[in-house]
Design a protein around this motif. Structure first.
Motif, PDB file in Angstrom:
ATOM      1  N   VAL A  58      47.670  40.875  36.124  1.00  0.00           N
ATOM      2  CA  VAL A  58      47.518  42.334  36.095  1.00  0.00           C
ATOM      3  C   VAL A  58      46.163  42.729  36.701  1.00  0.00           C
ATOM      4  CG1 VAL A  58      47.240  44.311  34.531  1.00  0.00           C
ATOM      5  CG2 VAL A  58      49.131  42.703  34.200  1.00  0.00           C
ATOM      6  N   SER A  59      45.126  41.978  36.395  1.00  0.00           N
ATOM      7  CA  SER A  59      43.791  42.317  36.917  1.00  0.00           C
ATOM      8  C   SER A  59      43.727  42.176  38.424  1.00  0.00           C
ATOM      9  CB  SER A  59      42.732  41.391  36.304  1.00  0.00           C
ATOM     10  OG  SER A  59      42.841  41.390  34.920  1.00  0.00           O
ATOM     11  N   VAL A  60      44.302  41.104  38.935  1.00  0.00           N
ATOM     12  CA  VAL A  60      44.265  40.880  40.388  1.00  0.00           C
ATOM     13  C   VAL A  60      45.067  41.971  41.091  1.00  0.00           C
ATOM     14  CG1 VAL A  60      45.002  39.316  42.230  1.00  0.00           C
ATOM     15  CG2 VAL A  60      43.850  38.393  40.197  1.00  0.00           C
ATOM     16  N   VAL A  61      46.249  42.280  40.562  1.00  0.00           N
ATOM     17  CA  VAL A  61      47.068  43.336  41.167  1.00  0.00           C
ATOM     18  C   VAL A  61      46.300  44.664  41.109  1.00  0.00           C
ATOM     19  CG1 VAL A  61      49.200  44.671  40.922  1.00  0.00           C
ATOM     20  CG2 VAL A  61      49.256  42.164  40.745  1.00  0.00           C
ATOM     21  N   ALA A  62      45.648  44.921  39.993  1.00  0.00           N
ATOM     22  CA  ALA A  62      44.877  46.167  39.851  1.00  0.00           C
ATOM     23  C   ALA A  62      43.798  46.255  40.919  1.00  0.00           C
ATOM     24  CB  ALA A  62      44.249  46.236  38.461  1.00  0.00           C
ATOM     25  N   GLY A  63      43.089  45.155  41.123  1.00  0.00           N
ATOM     26  CA  GLY A  63      42.028  45.139  42.128  1.00  0.00           C
ATOM     27  C   GLY A  63      42.585  45.451  43.511  1.00  0.00           C
ATOM     28  N   LEU A  64      43.726  44.847  43.828  1.00  0.00           N
ATOM     29  CA  LEU A  64      44.318  45.071  45.151  1.00  0.00           C
ATOM     30  C   LEU A  64      44.809  46.509  45.285  1.00  0.00           C
ATOM     31  CD1 LEU A  64      46.243  41.702  45.560  1.00  0.00           C
ATOM     32  CD2 LEU A  64      44.048  42.345  46.573  1.00  0.00           C
ATOM     33  N   LEU A  65      45.399  47.043  44.218  1.00  0.00           N
ATOM     34  CA  LEU A  65      45.867  48.436  44.259  1.00  0.00           C
ATOM     35  C   LEU A  65      44.690  49.390  44.455  1.00  0.00           C
ATOM     36  CD1 LEU A  65      48.487  48.561  41.323  1.00  0.00           C
ATOM     37  CD2 LEU A  65      48.955  48.408  43.779  1.00  0.00           C
ATOM     38  N   ALA A  66      43.571  49.051  43.838  1.00  0.00           N
ATOM     39  CA  ALA A  66      42.399  49.930  43.906  1.00  0.00           C
ATOM     40  C   ALA A  66      41.596  49.728  45.186  1.00  0.00           C
ATOM     41  CB  ALA A  66      41.506  49.681  42.692  1.00  0.00           C
ATOM     42  N   GLY A  67      41.955  48.697  45.960  1.00  0.00           N
ATOM     43  CA  GLY A  67      41.230  48.440  47.208  1.00  0.00           C
ATOM     44  C   GLY A  67      39.859  47.826  46.988  1.00  0.00           C
ATOM     45  N   VAL A  68      39.655  47.158  45.826  1.00  0.00           N
ATOM     46  CA  VAL A  68      38.362  46.491  45.607  1.00  0.00           C
ATOM     47  C   VAL A  68      38.511  44.999  45.903  1.00  0.00           C
ATOM     48  CG1 VAL A  68      37.717  48.168  43.821  1.00  0.00           C
ATOM     49  CG2 VAL A  68      38.658  45.955  43.135  1.00  0.00           C
ATOM     50  N   GLN A  69      37.392  44.331  46.106  1.00  0.00           N
ATOM     51  CA  GLN A  69      37.414  42.892  46.364  1.00  0.00           C
ATOM     52  C   GLN A  69      37.562  42.154  45.040  1.00  0.00           C
ATOM     53  OE1 GLN A  69      33.909  41.735  48.574  1.00  0.00           O
ATOM     54  NE2 GLN A  69      34.027  43.552  49.881  1.00  0.00           N
ATOM     55  N   VAL A  70      38.442  41.156  45.036  1.00  0.00           N
ATOM     56  CA  VAL A  70      38.680  40.395  43.811  1.00  0.00           C
ATOM     57  C   VAL A  70      38.060  39.002  43.944  1.00  0.00           C
ATOM     58  CG1 VAL A  70      40.442  39.452  42.273  1.00  0.00           C
ATOM     59  CG2 VAL A  70      40.830  41.664  43.395  1.00  0.00           C
ATOM     60  N   LEU A  71      37.294  38.627  42.944  1.00  0.00           N
ATOM     61  CA  LEU A  71      36.627  37.328  42.910  1.00  0.00           C
ATOM     62  C   LEU A  71      37.228  36.520  41.753  1.00  0.00           C
ATOM     63  CD1 LEU A  71      33.985  35.490  43.504  1.00  0.00           C
ATOM     64  CD2 LEU A  71      32.968  36.807  41.641  1.00  0.00           C
ATOM     65  N   PRO A  72      38.212  35.663  42.031  1.00  0.00           N
ATOM     66  CA  PRO A  72      38.777  34.870  40.941  1.00  0.00           C
ATOM     67  C   PRO A  72      37.828  33.716  40.598  1.00  0.00           C
ATOM     68  CG  PRO A  72      40.249  34.980  42.867  1.00  0.00           C
ATOM     69  CD  PRO A  72      38.885  35.385  43.301  1.00  0.00           C
ATOM     70  N   VAL A  73      37.463  33.604  39.330  1.00  0.00           N
ATOM     71  CA  VAL A  73      36.503  32.573  38.913  1.00  0.00           C
ATOM     72  C   VAL A  73      37.241  31.526  38.079  1.00  0.00           C
ATOM     73  CG1 VAL A  73      34.403  32.148  37.556  1.00  0.00           C
ATOM     74  CG2 VAL A  73      34.627  34.268  38.891  1.00  0.00           C
ATOM     75  N   PRO A  74      37.123  30.239  38.429  1.00  0.00           N
ATOM     76  CA  PRO A  74      37.779  29.214  37.614  1.00  0.00           C
ATOM     77  C   PRO A  74      37.286  29.301  36.172  1.00  0.00           C
ATOM     78  CG  PRO A  74      36.970  28.269  39.674  1.00  0.00           C
ATOM     79  CD  PRO A  74      36.415  29.667  39.581  1.00  0.00           C
ATOM     80  N   PRO A  75      38.198  29.360  35.205  1.00  0.00           N
ATOM     81  CA  PRO A  75      37.784  29.608  33.822  1.00  0.00           C
ATOM     82  C   PRO A  75      36.906  28.513  33.224  1.00  0.00           C
ATOM     83  CG  PRO A  75      40.179  29.326  33.986  1.00  0.00           C
ATOM     84  CD  PRO A  75      39.653  29.342  35.372  1.00  0.00           C
ATOM     85  N   ASP A  76      36.995  27.311  33.785  1.00  0.00           N
ATOM     86  CA  ASP A  76      36.173  26.227  33.223  1.00  0.00           C
ATOM     87  C   ASP A  76      34.887  26.023  34.019  1.00  0.00           C
ATOM     88  OD1 ASP A  76      37.167  25.200  35.538  1.00  0.00           O
ATOM     89  OD2 ASP A  76      37.907  23.326  34.681  1.00  0.00           O
ATOM     90  N   SER A  77      34.507  26.977  34.844  1.00  0.00           N
ATOM     91  CA  SER A  77      33.280  26.818  35.643  1.00  0.00           C
ATOM     92  C   SER A  77      32.081  26.557  34.738  1.00  0.00           C
ATOM     93  CB  SER A  77      32.987  28.093  36.444  1.00  0.00           C
ATOM     94  OG  SER A  77      33.965  28.323  37.395  1.00  0.00           O
ATOM     95  N   GLY A  78      31.257  25.616  35.158  1.00  0.00           N
ATOM     96  CA  GLY A  78      30.061  25.288  34.389  1.00  0.00           C
ATOM     97  C   GLY A  78      28.874  26.158  34.782  1.00  0.00           C
TER      98      GLY A  78
END
Ligand code: MCA
Ligand code: AMP
Length: 476
Positions: A58-78
């Motif tokens: 939902v968040s990624v789709v929202a970002g695309l609908l709003a025309g903003v850049q989406v930065l997906p971050v791996p959830p286990d990033s250290g």
């Protein structure tokens, strides 16, 4: 107008979307995403702690609908990885799944906007252009810190349309997979593909053979997987059998071993189609659904993409199915450059405008491609994840007990390659196992889980040439 998800926005989706057990109809998904999109107006770049969840979708789709850049971050990033990614990309918000404690510690000023899966707002079209950045995806290079790949909206659209064409993918298809939602494979192909074409999606949470079988029994028609997942399916005949009724099995992100292709054909009746791509180029080459797949070959360029082979002097390499050369690509699916890295961006293209993939390939007279390997030993592919040896080496050198180290990818029957660290320890190693466990955990806490070495070998010295450079080919 929305250029990326027309079927979703126009209410043409016929199948539900399920992510790790949570299901929404396309209309519900659009309503929830539109509610978030309203709150993103005026923002430039938002981060998503990309867990395998409906909140992420939902968040990624929202970002695309709003025309903003989406930065997906791996959830286990250290910690170190987060520090770099968040400082380099400076997102304005976290949207969706709550950021990890490590992420909050690294950038406490970034506000979190949760999503409400029950919200239903009217979709309002936002004007976007094809050249606008859709995603910033961080990916490892041979050395240094990961770079943010700037993927424009036109590349996403062209890349998906090329695959929709190659695989005769329609709104009747239900795609199933269990891939992470922070890479091209799981997110752009695996989530936006079904939403663009108006088909269904079943994200099974974790890509295990039993879950793929369950999705097949529930009517999934297409399956995506990395070779590790397919090799695990091939070793589970009781689950593989369930995939017989599928329309298309697709493998990518690393080379599918020929024995796995053959075993899957026996067990499922399907010849897995392979496709090839990169974070920087999206998928450029694919075996078409109407072609006869050949084990070890990844198909032909998708619509809108051209490829060529060059030798070390920049000369053409013949397309005879045997001669190998450096694979270069150009076309609509290619990215715009690396965030804040004009130097690395410039180096990636030839003077005449072709992107250097870093892969070595051969091309047959009929246009079929075979990926032979990578030019550099310093890019490791483990479980389909691209991992830079240099990043792990720098991290290990930051540990007090490491004097010298070299990280390599050694052949592994399950993962394709496994990360092995050769370490010259500082001080005496009284308990090698305990120190190896400590160093492995250290890499996990600084970088991320899949960058942890699977094996640590303590050595007295590293093989070096006369210039002092480590000779990695001698390690193994
Ligand atoms: C893993 N484990 C470890 C270590 N590594 N333990 C100690 N030391 C280590 N070094 C633990 C795990 O935490 C887990 O524990 C258990 O071992 C099993 O791990 P693993 O074998 O890794 O299995 P897995 O966790 O099930 O992962 C295999 C996987 C995964 C599902 C295939 O690698 C994966 O999702 N790969 C997909 C990568 C991908 O999507 N790449 C796309 C990028 P526990 O069980 O306790 O948790 S490429 C791309 O996008 C381009 C465009 C393209 O071409 O597609
Ligand atoms: P990433 O940027 O993580 O997407 O990784 C891209 C790299 O994955 C490519 O440069 C290739 O080395 C490798 N790759 C992707 N698909 C395939 C494939 N079908 N066969 C062999 N290698 C692949």
């Amino acid at each position: 107008m929305n250029d990326l998800l027309p079927a979703l926005v126009n209410g043409e989706g016929r199948h539900p979307v399920t992510v790790d057990g949570v299901t929404l109809t396309p209309q519900e998904l659009l309503g929830a995403a539109s509610a978030v999109a309203e709150q993103l107006t005026g923002r430039t770049r938002v981060a998503v702690n990309a867990t395998a969840s409906m909140e992420t979708v939902v968040s990624v789709v929202a970002g695309l609908l709003a025309g903003v850049q989406v930065l997906p971050v791996p959830p286990d990033s250290g910690a170190a990885e987060l520090r770099h990614v968040l400082a380099d990309s400076a997102p304005e918000l976290w949207v969706g799944p709550a950021p990890s404690a490590a992420a909050v510690a690294e950038a406490p000023e970034v506000v979190h906007l949760p999503v409400d899966l029950g919200a239903r707002a009217e979709h309002r079209a936002v004007a976007t252009t094809p050249d606008q950045t859709a995603f910033v995806l961080y990916t490892s290079g041979t050395t240094g810190l990961p770079k943010g790949v700037l993927i424009p909206r036109r590349a996403v659209a062209a890349g998906l349309d090329g695959l929709i064409d190659a695989w005769a993918w329609t709104g009747d298809d239900v795609l199933a997979h269990g891939l992470p939602l922070f890479h091209v494979h799981g997110l752009i192909l695996g989530v936006l593909g079904p939403l663009r074409v108006g088909g269904g999606l079943t994200h099974v949470g974790k890509g295990t053979p039993d879950r793929y079988a369950e999705a097949a029994r529930r009517g999934a028609t297409m399956f995506f997987g990395v070779p590790t997942i397919w090799s695990r399916v091939a070793e589970a005949p009781e689950h593989a059998e369930a995939l017989r009724g599928a329309r298309l099995l697709v493998s990518g992100s690393a080379a599918l071993p020929v024995p796995v292709f053959e075993e899957l054909e026996k067990l499922t009746g399907h010849q897995v189609v392979e496709r090839y791509g990169m974070s920087e180029t999206l998928i450029t080459v694919a075996t078409r659904a109407d072609a006869v797949p050949a084990a070890g070959w990844v198909g032909v360029p998708i619509r809108g993409v051209e490829t060529r082979l060059r030798d070390e002097d920049g000369n053409d390499v013949p397309h005879d199915g045997e001669s190998v050369g450096q694979l270069q690509v150009r076309g609509e699916t290619v990215f715009d450059g690396y965030l804040n890295r004009p130097d690395a961006t410039a180096e990636s293209w030839t003077e005449d405008g072709w992107f250097r993939t870093g892969d070595v390939a051969c091309i047959a007279a009929d246009g079929a491609h075979r990926i032979v390997g990578r030019e550099s030993v310093d890019l490791i592919k483990a479980g389909g994840y691209r991992i830079g040896a240099g990043e792990i080496e720098s991290t290990l050198l930051g540990h007090a007990r490491v004097a010298e180290c070299a990280v390599v990818g050694l052949p592994d029957p399950d993962l394709g390659q496994r990360i092995v660290a050769f370490i010259v320890a500082r001080g005496e190693v009284a308990d090698a196992e305990a120190l190896a466990t400590e160093l492995t955990a250290y890499v996990g806490s600084e970088l991320s889980a899949h960058k942890r070495p699977r094996e640590i070998r303590f050595v007295d010295g590293l093989p070096r040439n006369e210039m002092g450079k480590v000779q990695k080919k001698k390690l193994g």
